[in-house]
Design a protein around this motif. Sequence first.
Motif, PDB file in Angstrom:
ATOM      1  N   PHE A  80       0.853  -1.190   0.000  1.00  0.00           N
ATOM      2  CA  PHE A  80       0.000   0.000   0.000  1.00  0.00           C
ATOM      3  C   PHE A  80       0.886   1.237   0.000  1.00  0.00           C
ATOM      4  N   TRP A  81       0.548   2.191  -0.890  1.00  0.00           N
ATOM      5  CA  TRP A  81       1.385   3.359  -1.119  1.00  0.00           C
ATOM      6  C   TRP A  81       0.597   4.645  -0.914  1.00  0.00           C
ATOM      7  N   ASN A  82       1.261   5.629  -0.331  1.00  0.00           N
ATOM      8  CA  ASN A  82       0.730   6.985  -0.266  1.00  0.00           C
ATOM      9  C   ASN A  82       1.317   7.740  -1.456  1.00  0.00           C
ATOM     10  N   THR A  83       0.485   8.033  -2.459  1.00  0.00           N
ATOM     11  CA  THR A  83       0.997   8.645  -3.684  1.00  0.00           C
ATOM     12  C   THR A  83       1.168  10.154  -3.552  1.00  0.00           C
ATOM     13  N   SER A  84       0.934  10.699  -2.365  1.00  0.00           N
ATOM     14  CA  SER A  84       1.219  12.117  -2.129  1.00  0.00           C
ATOM     15  C   SER A  84       2.683  12.338  -1.769  1.00  0.00           C
ATOM     16  N   ASN A  85       3.250  11.356  -1.025  1.00  0.00           N
ATOM     17  CA  ASN A  85       4.655  11.502  -0.623  1.00  0.00           C
ATOM     18  C   ASN A  85       5.527  10.317  -1.042  1.00  0.00           C
ATOM     19  N   GLY A  86       4.944   9.305  -1.702  1.00  0.00           N
ATOM     20  CA  GLY A  86       5.717   8.168  -2.179  1.00  0.00           C
ATOM     21  C   GLY A  86       6.076   7.144  -1.127  1.00  0.00           C
ATOM     22  N   ASN A 116       2.265  -0.046   4.037  1.00  0.00           N
ATOM     23  CA  ASN A 116       2.188  -1.399   4.608  1.00  0.00           C
ATOM     24  C   ASN A 116       2.520  -2.417   3.527  1.00  0.00           C
ATOM     25  N   SER A 117       2.938  -3.599   3.965  1.00  0.00           N
ATOM     26  CA  SER A 117       3.224  -4.701   3.060  1.00  0.00           C
ATOM     27  C   SER A 117       2.796  -5.998   3.726  1.00  0.00           C
ATOM     28  N   VAL A 118       2.072  -6.834   2.981  1.00  0.00           N
ATOM     29  CA  VAL A 118       1.544  -8.097   3.503  1.00  0.00           C
ATOM     30  C   VAL A 118       1.889  -9.218   2.534  1.00  0.00           C
ATOM     31  N   ASP A 119       2.387 -10.324   3.057  1.00  0.00           N
ATOM     32  CA  ASP A 119       2.661 -11.506   2.246  1.00  0.00           C
ATOM     33  C   ASP A 119       1.351 -12.253   2.034  1.00  0.00           C
ATOM     34  N   ALA A 120       0.862 -12.277   0.805  1.00  0.00           N
ATOM     35  CA  ALA A 120      -0.418 -12.921   0.501  1.00  0.00           C
ATOM     36  C   ALA A 120      -0.290 -14.427   0.335  1.00  0.00           C
TER      37      ALA A 120
END
Length: 436
Positions: free
Chosen positions: A324-330, A334-338
């Motif tokens: 998951f990315w915040n495209t306002s500040n790059g 979060n990161s999840v192993d699916a």
Amino acid sequence: YLRDVVYIFLFVTNMPACVDRFIPDRSAMDLDWSNFSLLQKENHHERTAYCRNLAKQLFNETTNRRILSFEGRSSRTTCSCAVSDSLQMLHQHCKKELCSKPRANRFIPTTAEKILDAPGIREDYYLNLLDWGVDSTVAVALGFAVYLWNASTGEIACLTGDAGTSLVTSVSWAADGVTMAVGTEDNLVHIWDCSARQKLRTMEGHSDRVGCLAWNGHVLSSGGKDSTILNHDVRMRQHVVATLKSHTLEVCGLKYSSDGSQLASGGNDNKVCVWDVGTHLSGTYAPRYEFTAHTAAVKALGWAPFQKNLLATGGGSQDRCLRFWNTSNGECINSVDAGSQICTLLWSRHSRELVTTHGYEDNQLSVWKYPSMSRLADLKGHEARVLYSALSPDGRTVVTAAGDETIRFWKVFDQEPKKSKSLDDSLTSLRGLHIR
């Protein structure tokens, strides 16, 4: 009678004597506790933890507490304050217990409610062969043809039929529910009027197959195996208005944000790019951000409907991560192993949930709660990678297609919550009434 007289005489004269009974003082007794204790002992029921806690808080229960009291007790004011404090503590304790209990997850059916055949559908991770229009028509590319299935009436139509001369590699509905873009293996993009079953125009520009498409008003973005993204203004004769270059391998995913100000692209070079569309209307330009955290191809892209700068991306079989990315500040939030290859992802329109479709080994759909990223359900049924997916117009049903040549419909998300009528709406409805 004579014995009672003797007791009175001894009490008045304060003379010590051996008597055969004691008289309890009612003013020093807690009658409520006495009644509760007697009934509890008579019934001989095992007391639960809740009953013990309730009795302790209400009656200030102790182990040496007696039913009859022969001594005075503290003033009523002190007791009432103690009882009040105890009741307040009990209320707070119960409130904490109720709040700490997790809410029961809603029921999500784990089997598809409808299954259609899709003979000859291509099992290619880098293509996008399925979409669902606003008029409830599902489009699926099968070989050289695009088939349309109306979910309301069950009517089936063939868009290209035998006239197709090249394999279809991507399909995408425009917002009007009538116009469709079709990308093909021979590097072309076709625009169709689906209501009239008529091709409107053909657009060139790519030097290899067109695997993904995305609409933004009258602008159509196309991504090709030639690693470029072209913006076409379908109203203009010279339709290519911008060229977006950053990827080094095939572009396999394109998604516009809800307000159309940013475009996200994913490619076989394991890269995710975010482009500021509003500030670049023409020419060739570079992306605002390049995310390189994934270690496999990125096809799954999705913008959160409740936050315009929140982008979710999913990696292929060597990565398996949902980021998951915040495209306002790059920033990567979060990161999840699916656990397996992520082929597509879709956000719910009415709740903070999303669904991902997967490849090896289980070929399942996984429903996630955001931002806790707890897995709500795994939906299994496909026997091959779930490579394509789309969301129904009402936001409740997910349609998927896989290499097992089936199209399945799943009830995944909740319906939109009902909105209470405002005062203005109520007054407006009353104005239409004729009262005599």
